[in-house]
Design a protein around this motif. Structure first.
Motif, PDB file in Angstrom:
ATOM      1  N   ILE A  83      -7.047   7.454   2.740  1.00  0.00           N
ATOM      2  CA  ILE A  83      -8.418   7.883   3.044  1.00  0.00           C
ATOM      3  C   ILE A  83      -9.028   7.052   4.165  1.00  0.00           C
ATOM      4  O   ILE A  83     -10.007   7.478   4.790  1.00  0.00           O
ATOM      5  CB  ILE A  83      -9.329   7.859   1.792  1.00  0.00           C
ATOM      6  N   GLU A  84      -8.452   5.884   4.458  1.00  0.00           N
ATOM      7  CA  GLU A  84      -8.937   5.058   5.549  1.00  0.00           C
ATOM      8  C   GLU A  84      -8.495   5.584   6.911  1.00  0.00           C
ATOM      9  O   GLU A  84      -9.098   5.277   7.932  1.00  0.00           O
ATOM     10  CB  GLU A  84      -8.434   3.613   5.383  1.00  0.00           C
ATOM     11  N   LYS A  85      -7.430   6.393   6.939  1.00  0.00           N
ATOM     12  CA  LYS A  85      -6.862   6.783   8.234  1.00  0.00           C
ATOM     13  C   LYS A  85      -6.788   8.285   8.477  1.00  0.00           C
ATOM     14  O   LYS A  85      -6.526   8.709   9.600  1.00  0.00           O
ATOM     15  CB  LYS A  85      -5.461   6.197   8.376  1.00  0.00           C
ATOM     16  N   TRP A 124       0.821  -1.216   0.000  1.00  0.00           N
ATOM     17  CA  TRP A 124       0.000   0.000   0.000  1.00  0.00           C
ATOM     18  C   TRP A 124       0.852   1.261   0.000  1.00  0.00           C
ATOM     19  O   TRP A 124       0.330   2.361   0.196  1.00  0.00           O
ATOM     20  CB  TRP A 124      -0.950   0.000   1.196  1.00  0.00           C
ATOM     21  N   ILE A 174      -5.772   5.168  -1.630  1.00  0.00           N
ATOM     22  CA  ILE A 174      -6.794   4.312  -1.017  1.00  0.00           C
ATOM     23  C   ILE A 174      -6.489   4.099   0.467  1.00  0.00           C
ATOM     24  O   ILE A 174      -7.387   4.190   1.325  1.00  0.00           O
ATOM     25  CB  ILE A 174      -6.861   2.941  -1.730  1.00  0.00           C
ATOM     26  N   ASP A 175      -5.232   3.855   0.805  1.00  0.00           N
ATOM     27  CA  ASP A 175      -4.879   3.581   2.190  1.00  0.00           C
ATOM     28  C   ASP A 175      -5.015   4.829   3.063  1.00  0.00           C
ATOM     29  O   ASP A 175      -5.463   4.754   4.208  1.00  0.00           O
ATOM     30  CB  ASP A 175      -3.442   3.047   2.268  1.00  0.00           C
TER      31      ASP A 175
END
Length: 532
Positions: free
Chosen positions: A408-410, A363, A405-406
């Motif tokens: 926006i998760e955190k 990622w 992508i990774d």
């Protein structure tokens, strides 16, 4: 300055990520920093194209995966290879939607080229300036995004971590975090503190560590050096890809003009001093063998004949088709008196691409929390011991997307660190003699080219380490007492990168891919990455 998303580098990796972030978060600011003009990147000088499977009737993901694994000589991460090859077509389609144009046949299908190590025609391209076209399209798209701030002529000095709060940070320290960067504003000549929730390094390659390279002058390994100083993990730095066919110009130092591998894909033939087509003696794939094999073959021929170059024969080409596909190569050769229809092109290997770099996972996460890396500065596991031609632009786009992508998760759970101190320049002064910097750079490039080039051995590597140790001591002493300048910062970063290349090469007790040591000519049964 504060920003949610900080991007260091304005090549294809950095701009792709920035555009995705700006579209996803129109109310948040994305800051992109570049130390030169916005388009002065390694991306701009990529000629050949993008390797991507776009016709599943004539090609397949499996073939592209196998070609990549073979080129990587046992060190590729197969899972990462599958990710890049299979996700690549979607990323290319996005780039086309942003405005990038690739050459097409009369029926509307994309023209496909073939390069060394590829089993099928799968390279899409824009003339012989594919990277330039991709950079143009991305910069146009960025200019239309109101929440992207592109800061030019701003040189990042260091990544900010707990170290700058007075804590001892080592490679084994748990939870090392990135809070932003210190950057030298070349307009005001002041060092500014930039706080960021997430920082992405897309700083490109390190070709300037060698005397002759296809890379522009900005390719000084800044990202790799900064992460190493921040105690982050660096991997496989010994694998430096030398492009077999840079245009040979007597006395040239610095950036050499690249003769893309696509010329050999279209039928160009390498010949030695005697006019002999020699590649068949080195590999059954002849002129389309992977780059490490071709570069070593050219190096061998040059040493046998005592010459500084070999020849690339294109005299049998149709002049009209050559000009259509390679207009810039044709004009460059003509400008120095070479008519490709009558004369062969003098070529020699030049440092081209770093297959190792900042170690990331699938990622794009580095070993430092909230710090990501993609593009040439990273080591994702795609390239292994040798990069397959035209895989780099594809990797940059795929990993820029995966970083996005990774993140926006955190992003919602990260806060700015308000305790970071301003840069302290107390006790420094302007260097009295620039020769102290320029001469050290020449020494570094000479040492790396003579001792850590295409072919290495233990004595050469030991000598290189000794010379680099002295250069490092002298440069650190100068750095501690001088006001920082771009020249001093680049020298410091290049010496660090040179050390990492030499040290990694010394650790590898075998010959594999781009690393060939005459004291260990065989591959080891132990397949391992060298992590520093």
């Amino acid at each position: 300055m504060r920003t949610d998303f900080l991007v260091i580098g304005s090549g294809i990796a950095g701009l792709t990520y920035a555009l995705k972030m700006a579209n996803r978060y129109p109310d948040k600011k994305v800051v992109v920093i570049t130390k030169a003009a916005a388009d002065e990147t390694n991306t701009k000088y990529a000629q050949g194209g993008v390797a991507v499977v776009n016709d599943l009737e004539k090609d397949s993901f499996e073939k592209h995966i196998d070609d990549t694994l073979i080129a990587g000589d046992g060190l590729c991460n197969k899972n990462v290879v599958e990710i890049v090859v299979k996700e690549g077509p979607d990323r290319v389609r996005e780039l086309i939607e942003w405005g990038a144009q690739f050459d097409k046949e009369k029926d509307g299908d994309y023209k496909l080229g073939k390069e060394g190590g590829h089993s099928e025609f799968r390279i899409i391209h824009h003339k012989d300036i594919t990277g330039w076209e991709m950079e143009r399209a991305l910069l146009d798209a960025v200019s239309r995004q109101p929440n992207i701030e592109l800061i030019k002529h701003c040189f990042v000095v260091d990544i900010i971590t707990q170290h700058h709060l007075g804590y001892l940070v080592t490679k084994s320290s748990p939870g090392t975090e990135c809070y932003g960067v210190y950057a030298l504003n070349l307009v005001t000549n002041q060092i500014e503190k930039i706080l960021a929730k997430i920082t992405l390094l897309a700083t490109g390659g390190n070709g300037q560590v060698y005397r002759t390279t296809t890379n522009p002058s900005i390719a000084t390994g800044d990202g790799v050096a900064m992460v190493y100083r921040a105690k982050g993990r660096i991997e496989n730095m010994e694998f430096i890809q030398f492009h077999p066919t840079a245009l040979y110009e007597p006395g040239l130092r610095g950036q050499a003009f690249l003769i893309t591998e696509a010329v050999r894909g279209d039928g160009g033939i390498l010949r030695n001093k005697s006019g002999e087509a020699f590649m068949e003696r080195y590999d059954e794939r002849k002129d389309l063998a992977p780059r490490d094999i071709v570069a070593r073959a050219i190096d061998s021929e040059m040493k046998k004949t005592g010459t500084e170059h070999v020849w690339l024969d294109c005299r049998h080409f149709s002049k009209e088709k050559f000009i259509e596909h390679f207009p810039n190569i044709y004009q460059k050769c003509l400008s120095i008196g070479i008519d490709i229809t009558q004369h062969m092109i003098p070529v020699a290997p030049a440092a081209h691409y770093s297959c190792g770099g900042i170690k990331t996972d699938e990622w794009g996460r580095t070993s430092v929390n909230n710090l990501y890396a993609c593009g040439e500065c990273s080591s994702t596991g795609l390239h292994g011991a040798n990069r397959l031609a035209s895989n780099s632009l594809l990797e940059a786009m795929v990993f820029a997307h995966r970083c996005f992508i990774d993140v926006i998760e955190k992003i919602g759970s990260i806060e700015f660190n308000e305790k970071i101190p301003d840069w302290n320049a107390t006790g420094t002064s302007q260097p009295k003699e620039m020769i102290l910097i320029t001469q050290s750079l020449k020494e570094l490039q000479q040492v790396m080219s003579d001792y850590v080039g295409i072919v290495r051995n233990n004595i050469r590597l030991q000598r290189a380490l000794s010379r680099l140790d002295l250069l490092w001591q002298e440069t650190e002493q100068l750095y501690q007492g001088s006001a920082v300048s771009p020249q001093l910062l680049e020298l410091r970063n290049l010496i660090t990168v040179g050390y990492l290349v030499v040290k990694s090469a010394a650790f590898r007790k075998e010959s594999r891919g781009l690393h060939f040591n005459t004291d260990y000519p065989q591959k080891s049964e132990l397949v391992q990455n060298i992590v520093m």
